[in-house]
Design a protein around this motif. Structure first.
Motif, PDB file in Angstrom:
ATOM      1  N   THR A  22       0.790  -1.381   0.086  1.00 20.75           N
ATOM      2  CA  THR A  22      -0.009  -0.061  -0.079  1.00 20.75           C
ATOM      3  C   THR A  22       1.025   1.397   0.063  1.00 20.75           C
ATOM      4  O   THR A  22       1.772   1.412   0.748  1.00 20.75           O
ATOM      5  CB  THR A  22      -0.808  -0.078   1.226  1.00 20.75           C
ATOM      6  OG1 THR A  22      -1.657  -1.268   1.331  1.00 20.75           O
ATOM      7  CG2 THR A  22      -1.685   1.191   1.412  1.00 20.75           C
ATOM      8  N   ASP A  23       0.576   2.228  -0.850  1.00 23.44           N
ATOM      9  CA  ASP A  23       1.335   3.584  -0.987  1.00 23.44           C
ATOM     10  C   ASP A  23       0.928   4.284   0.589  1.00 23.44           C
ATOM     11  O   ASP A  23      -0.186   4.475   0.692  1.00 23.44           O
ATOM     12  CB  ASP A  23       0.888   4.415  -1.988  1.00 23.44           C
ATOM     13  CG  ASP A  23       1.641   3.938  -3.289  1.00 23.44           C
ATOM     14  OD1 ASP A  23       2.558   2.908  -3.210  1.00 23.44           O
ATOM     15  OD2 ASP A  23       1.317   4.231  -4.339  1.00 23.44           O
ATOM     16  N   THR A  24       2.006   4.894   0.864  1.00 21.58           N
ATOM     17  CA  THR A  24       1.893   5.668   2.123  1.00 21.58           C
ATOM     18  C   THR A  24       2.508   6.847   2.012  1.00 21.58           C
ATOM     19  O   THR A  24       3.866   7.013   1.441  1.00 21.58           O
ATOM     20  CB  THR A  24       2.326   4.907   3.248  1.00 21.58           C
ATOM     21  OG1 THR A  24       1.690   3.653   3.312  1.00 21.58           O
ATOM     22  CG2 THR A  24       2.289   5.711   4.767  1.00 21.58           C
ATOM     23  N   PRO A  25       2.129   8.039   2.270  1.00 21.53           N
ATOM     24  CA  PRO A  25       2.784   9.484   2.049  1.00 21.53           C
ATOM     25  C   PRO A  25       3.693   9.371   3.363  1.00 21.53           C
ATOM     26  O   PRO A  25       3.322   9.206   4.332  1.00 21.53           O
ATOM     27  CB  PRO A  25       1.676  10.455   2.194  1.00 21.53           C
ATOM     28  CG  PRO A  25       0.528   9.908   2.745  1.00 21.53           C
ATOM     29  CD  PRO A  25       0.580   8.512   2.621  1.00 21.53           C
TER      30      PRO A  25
ATOM     31  N   VAL B 216      11.070  17.101   1.153  1.00 18.90           N
ATOM     32  CA  VAL B 216      10.399  16.695  -0.101  1.00 18.90           C
ATOM     33  C   VAL B 216       9.104  15.608   0.476  1.00 18.90           C
ATOM     34  O   VAL B 216       9.594  14.952   1.464  1.00 18.90           O
ATOM     35  CB  VAL B 216      11.319  15.954  -0.983  1.00 18.90           C
ATOM     36  CG1 VAL B 216      12.066  16.861  -1.450  1.00 18.90           C
ATOM     37  CG2 VAL B 216      12.054  14.752  -0.576  1.00 18.90           C
ATOM     38  N   SER B 217       8.249  15.580  -0.403  1.00 17.83           N
ATOM     39  CA  SER B 217       7.144  14.515   0.289  1.00 17.83           C
ATOM     40  C   SER B 217       6.953  13.557  -1.150  1.00 17.83           C
ATOM     41  O   SER B 217       7.140  14.014  -2.189  1.00 17.83           O
ATOM     42  CB  SER B 217       5.742  15.452   0.089  1.00 17.83           C
ATOM     43  OG  SER B 217       5.888  16.144   1.237  1.00 17.83           O
ATOM     44  N   THR B 218       6.833  12.296  -0.714  1.00 17.99           N
ATOM     45  CA  THR B 218       6.578  11.276  -1.636  1.00 17.99           C
ATOM     46  C   THR B 218       5.668  10.139  -0.963  1.00 17.99           C
ATOM     47  O   THR B 218       5.171  10.242   0.151  1.00 17.99           O
ATOM     48  CB  THR B 218       7.922  10.892  -2.024  1.00 17.99           C
ATOM     49  OG1 THR B 218       7.857   9.915  -3.158  1.00 17.99           O
ATOM     50  CG2 THR B 218       8.854  10.182  -0.809  1.00 17.99           C
ATOM     51  N   ASN B 219       5.636   9.180  -2.110  1.00 16.07           N
ATOM     52  CA  ASN B 219       4.848   7.898  -1.528  1.00 16.07           C
ATOM     53  C   ASN B 219       5.793   6.877  -1.303  1.00 16.07           C
ATOM     54  O   ASN B 219       6.531   6.770  -2.266  1.00 16.07           O
ATOM     55  CB  ASN B 219       3.586   7.578  -2.057  1.00 16.07           C
ATOM     56  CG  ASN B 219       2.658   8.588  -2.043  1.00 16.07           C
ATOM     57  OD1 ASN B 219       2.330   9.198  -1.329  1.00 16.07           O
ATOM     58  ND2 ASN B 219       1.817   8.842  -3.282  1.00 16.07           N
ATOM     59  N   VAL B 220       5.697   5.862  -0.339  1.00 17.22           N
ATOM     60  CA  VAL B 220       6.441   4.697  -0.352  1.00 17.22           C
ATOM     61  C   VAL B 220       5.415   3.475  -0.251  1.00 17.22           C
ATOM     62  O   VAL B 220       4.180   3.786   0.118  1.00 17.22           O
ATOM     63  CB  VAL B 220       7.294   4.701   0.834  1.00 17.22           C
ATOM     64  CG1 VAL B 220       8.478   5.875   0.780  1.00 17.22           C
ATOM     65  CG2 VAL B 220       6.798   4.814   2.182  1.00 17.22           C
ATOM     66  N   SER B 221       6.066   2.325  -0.567  1.00 17.38           N
ATOM     67  CA  SER B 221       5.299   1.276  -0.430  1.00 17.38           C
ATOM     68  C   SER B 221       5.994   0.129   0.308  1.00 17.38           C
ATOM     69  O   SER B 221       7.242  -0.214  -0.234  1.00 17.38           O
ATOM     70  CB  SER B 221       5.105   0.544  -2.122  1.00 17.38           C
ATOM     71  OG  SER B 221       4.165  -0.258  -2.197  1.00 17.38           O
ATOM     72  N   VAL B 222       5.279  -0.184   1.376  1.00 18.89           N
ATOM     73  CA  VAL B 222       5.977  -0.985   2.203  1.00 18.89           C
ATOM     74  C   VAL B 222       5.206  -2.318   2.262  1.00 18.89           C
ATOM     75  O   VAL B 222       3.918  -2.463   2.366  1.00 18.89           O
ATOM     76  CB  VAL B 222       5.845  -0.685   3.681  1.00 18.89           C
ATOM     77  CG1 VAL B 222       6.805  -1.630   4.671  1.00 18.89           C
ATOM     78  CG2 VAL B 222       6.722   0.632   3.679  1.00 18.89           C
TER      79      VAL B 222
END
Length: 82
Positions: free
Chosen positions: A58-61, A75-81
């Motif tokens: 799931t993408d998480t900001p 910076v802001s981004t999304n990660v997928s864990v």
């Protein structure tokens, strides 16, 4: 569980866009890798991000600090864990 800090070191000499002259100019002019060969991204990983990993990716900001050429910016981004 305590918060974890990740430091991601990026080798700026590894730029590979598929166009040799562009790669060279990015290294020499944009990144100035002769004096700043790396960039560092630092991110604080909240325990909930790891605890809530379901395997689904799931993408998480998140926010991170990117240090490049002596300048640090958030910076802001999304990660997928997963």
């Amino acid at each position: 569980m305590t918060q974890t800090t990740a430091h991601i070191i990026i080798d700026l000499n590894s730029v590979a866009t598929g166009v040799d002259i562009r790669d060279q100019r990015m290294r020499e002019v944009l990144f100035k890798t002769d004096v700043n060969p790396t960039a560092v991204a630092t991110v604080n990983i909240p325990p909930s991000l790891i605890q809530n990993a379901t395997g689904a990716g799931t993408d998480t900001p998140i926010t991170a600090t990117l240090a490049l050429n002596g300048v640090s910016k958030t910076v802001s981004t999304n990660v997928s864990v997963s």
